[in-house]
Design a protein around this motif. Structure first.
Motif, PDB file in Angstrom:
ATOM      1  N   UNK A 143       0.873  -1.085  -0.111  1.00 33.02           N
ATOM      2  CA  UNK A 143      -0.125  -0.119   0.062  1.00 33.02           C
ATOM      3  C   UNK A 143       0.991   1.239   0.162  1.00 33.02           C
ATOM      4  N   UNK A 144       1.868   1.201   0.940  1.00 33.08           N
ATOM      5  CA  UNK A 144       2.872   2.685   0.730  1.00 33.08           C
ATOM      6  C   UNK A 144       3.463   2.672  -0.558  1.00 33.08           C
ATOM      7  N   UNK A 145       4.080   1.352  -1.160  1.00 31.15           N
ATOM      8  CA  UNK A 145       4.405   1.590  -2.579  1.00 31.15           C
ATOM      9  C   UNK A 145       3.407   2.292  -3.260  1.00 31.15           C
ATOM     10  N   UNK A 146       2.157   1.935  -3.522  1.00 32.63           N
ATOM     11  CA  UNK A 146       1.273   2.741  -4.344  1.00 32.63           C
ATOM     12  C   UNK A 146       0.913   4.151  -3.881  1.00 32.63           C
ATOM     13  N   UNK A 147       1.081   4.546  -2.468  1.00 31.25           N
ATOM     14  CA  UNK A 147       0.828   5.765  -2.113  1.00 31.25           C
ATOM     15  C   UNK A 147       2.054   6.638  -2.756  1.00 31.25           C
ATOM     16  N   UNK A 148       3.007   6.218  -2.498  1.00 29.32           N
ATOM     17  CA  UNK A 148       4.325   6.981  -2.928  1.00 29.32           C
ATOM     18  C   UNK A 148       4.497   6.802  -4.440  1.00 29.32           C
ATOM     19  N   UNK A 149       3.857   5.943  -5.212  1.00 29.72           N
ATOM     20  CA  UNK A 149       3.868   5.977  -6.659  1.00 29.72           C
ATOM     21  C   UNK A 149       3.015   7.056  -7.233  1.00 29.72           C
ATOM     22  N   UNK A 150       1.838   7.367  -6.506  1.00 23.48           N
ATOM     23  CA  UNK A 150       0.596   8.391  -6.957  1.00 23.48           C
ATOM     24  C   UNK A 150       1.228   9.837  -6.549  1.00 23.48           C
ATOM     25  N   UNK A 151       2.036  10.007  -5.246  1.00 24.14           N
ATOM     26  CA  UNK A 151       2.458  11.015  -4.714  1.00 24.14           C
ATOM     27  C   UNK A 151       3.826  10.737  -4.321  1.00 24.14           C
ATOM     28  N   UNK A 152       4.926  11.326  -4.745  1.00 31.75           N
ATOM     29  CA  UNK A 152       6.435  10.952  -4.633  1.00 31.75           C
ATOM     30  C   UNK A 152       6.742  11.650  -3.477  1.00 31.75           C
ATOM     31  N   UNK A 153       6.066  12.891  -3.196  1.00 31.94           N
ATOM     32  CA  UNK A 153       6.143  13.528  -1.839  1.00 31.94           C
ATOM     33  C   UNK A 153       5.579  12.938  -0.443  1.00 31.94           C
ATOM     34  N   UNK A 154       5.044  12.004  -0.640  1.00 32.02           N
ATOM     35  CA  UNK A 154       4.228  11.305   0.603  1.00 32.02           C
ATOM     36  C   UNK A 154       5.072  10.617   1.361  1.00 32.02           C
ATOM     37  N   UNK A 155       4.986  10.697   2.868  1.00 32.53           N
ATOM     38  CA  UNK A 155       6.108   9.975   3.767  1.00 32.53           C
ATOM     39  C   UNK A 155       5.353   8.933   4.137  1.00 32.53           C
ATOM     40  N   UNK A 156       5.917   7.551   3.955  1.00 30.46           N
ATOM     41  CA  UNK A 156       5.345   6.382   4.590  1.00 30.46           C
ATOM     42  C   UNK A 156       6.204   5.889   5.627  1.00 30.46           C
ATOM     43  N   UNK A 157       5.669   5.625   7.109  1.00 31.45           N
ATOM     44  CA  UNK A 157       6.667   5.213   8.117  1.00 31.45           C
ATOM     45  C   UNK A 157       5.966   4.016   8.582  1.00 31.45           C
ATOM     46  N   UNK A 158       6.761   2.777   8.962  1.00 35.66           N
ATOM     47  CA  UNK A 158       6.477   1.655   9.568  1.00 35.66           C
ATOM     48  C   UNK A 158       6.914   1.516  10.827  1.00 35.66           C
ATOM     49  N   UNK A 159       6.412   1.229  11.819  1.00 34.72           N
ATOM     50  CA  UNK A 159       6.763   0.980  13.299  1.00 34.72           C
ATOM     51  C   UNK A 159       6.354  -0.258  13.777  1.00 34.72           C
ATOM     52  N   UNK A 160       7.172  -1.226  14.346  1.00 29.22           N
ATOM     53  CA  UNK A 160       6.665  -2.467  14.891  1.00 29.22           C
ATOM     54  C   UNK A 160       6.930  -2.068  16.578  1.00 29.22           C
ATOM     55  N   UNK A 161       5.739  -2.373  17.290  1.00 29.73           N
ATOM     56  CA  UNK A 161       6.161  -1.940  18.612  1.00 29.73           C
ATOM     57  C   UNK A 161       6.023  -3.012  19.675  1.00 29.73           C
ATOM     58  N   UNK A 162       6.145  -4.191  19.079  1.00 28.04           N
ATOM     59  CA  UNK A 162       6.106  -5.362  19.673  1.00 28.04           C
ATOM     60  C   UNK A 162       6.869  -5.605  21.004  1.00 28.04           C
ATOM     61  N   UNK A 163       8.029  -5.139  20.949  1.00 27.27           N
ATOM     62  CA  UNK A 163       9.017  -5.183  21.904  1.00 27.27           C
ATOM     63  C   UNK A 163       8.880  -4.335  22.935  1.00 27.27           C
ATOM     64  N   UNK A 164       8.171  -3.185  22.575  1.00 27.27           N
ATOM     65  CA  UNK A 164       8.000  -2.018  23.823  1.00 27.27           C
ATOM     66  C   UNK A 164       7.275  -2.524  24.892  1.00 27.27           C
TER      67      UNK A 164
END
Length: 378
Positions: free
Chosen positions: A60-81
């Motif tokens: 989904x992030x790939x397609x978001x940035x493909x349609x808007x290359x200025x979009x910022x897509x961030x992923x975080x896994x908080x399992x260890x918190x």
């Protein structure tokens, strides 16, 4: 910034995301996510682990940035918190690092904005990329979180953030964590969220209970197994491309063994693609499975050293039966020579908490399906 992908040596990717050519289907789910996010609707994404949530998010992030290359897509896994401080530190570090990495000319300006967080700027010795870490004093979590959201709000960009294993916040000792996050998230017009989780009962409680801060604040997407025929065509085409073939009955054998769980199917297909051209009998599958299970045997043996006898006996019993609807029933306990119902109930609770078993609508199963095969063999 549009990301480019190199062609992988093996097309059956089971770690990370290598672009849409190596990502099977999920067209409907991807379009649903895109529609929600682009129209300002946050999403709750739920499925058992290794069903493909992370891959769907990255696609989904790939397609978001493909349609808007200025979009910022961030992923975080908080399992260890383990607490709010862990979360805010990890969340803040992710945001700062992304903007510093992509805006190196603005590094000092960005760091000055977060000056109260005492950011430490460094260079990765292996990649040469800038890196920022932050420390948060006790009782400063709320101020820090406000600073991070203030920066996101004035960034002038459309920002998409996926927080994986989000149900972990329900385990934090601090009261009011959900309300604190919700108080910032609900006022972010340009920041859109995917809250992803693998514990359905906890995610349902967080987003479905009128008593909780996130009640009805998102759209729910429950991720299920890939369609069998679509997944078969995807897998077969890679074998055909190298002059081989994949028999449908052999694929079905793998698909059924793992209930369509993407990660496990990909892992097996990865091994087969490495050593086979034409896959047309079950013996080839079993040979690959034996290789995979044997490679994990030392890990499983080490893990079992931390079990009590009751816990290990129950784990083996669930694996032997594949799925158990009533593990504390007299019939199940007697057939596997387990301790009494109270001891079995206590052992089951520990195995659930350690995520070694989980409950499906049909009953309890061993979470790690390769471990399940190893337990059946012993």
């Amino acid at each position: 910034m549009k990301q480019t992908y190199e062609k992988p040596v093996n097309p059956f990717v089971f770690q990370g995301y290598e672009g849409p050519d190596y990502f099977c289907d999920r067209q409907e789910e991807t379009q649903t996510l895109l529609s929600h996010l682009k129209n300002g609707r946050n999403v709750t994404l739920v499925s058992p682990r290794r069903m493909g949530k992370t891959g769907l998010i990255k696609n989904t992030f790939h397609h978001l940035q493909k349609s808007d290359n200025s979009a910022v897509c961030l992923y975080i896994d908080i399992f260890s918190t383990k607490n709010l401080n862990d979360f805010v530190r990890q969340f803040g570090t992710m945001v700062i690092n992304d903007f510093v990495t992509k805006n190196s000319s603005l590094t000092q300006k960005i760091l000055s904005f977060f000056g109260s967080l005492r950011p430490v700027f460094s260079i990765d010795t292996l990649t040469g990329a800038p890196n920022v870490s932050i420390t948060i004093e006790p009782a400063q979590e709320e101020i820090t979180l406000r600073n991070v959201f203030d920066y996101l709000n004035i960034s002038g960009k459309e920002i998409y953030i996926a927080i994986d294993e989000f149900q972990q916040i329900a385990e934090y000792p601090e009261k009011g964590t959900e309300a604190l996050l919700r108080s910032y998230i609900q006022f972010t017009r340009n920041v859109h969220f995917i809250f992803s989780g693998s514990k359905f009962h906890l995610m349902s409680e967080i987003f479905g209970s009128p008593k909780r801060a996130f009640y009805q604040s998102t759209e729910l997407l429950n991720l299920k197994a890939l369609k069998r025929d679509v997944y078969y065509d995807f897998c077969k085409n890679f074998f055909v491309d190298k002059g081989g073939d994949l028999a449908v009955e052999v694929f079905n054998y793998v698909y059924d063994m793992f209930d369509g769980h993407t990660w496990y199917v990909q892992c097996v297909m990865n091994r087969l693609y490495e050593i086979e051209n034409r896959v047309d009998n079950v013996d080839q599958i079993n040979h690959s499975l034996l290789s995979i299970v044997n490679s994990r045997e030392a890990q499983y043996e080490t893990l079992t050293q931390f079990f009590t006898a009751n816990q290990f006996d129950l784990l083996k019993a669930i694996a032997k039966d594949s799925i158990v609807s009533q593990p504390t029933s007299a019939k199940f306990i007697a057939s596997h020579r387990l301790s009494g119902a109270s001891s079995t109930k206590a052992a089951l609770k520990v195995l659930e908490n350690k995520e070694l078993v989980y409950r499906t609508p049909q009953g309890y199963v061993v979470y790690d399906k390769f471990m399940d095969l190893w337990l059946k063999r012993i």
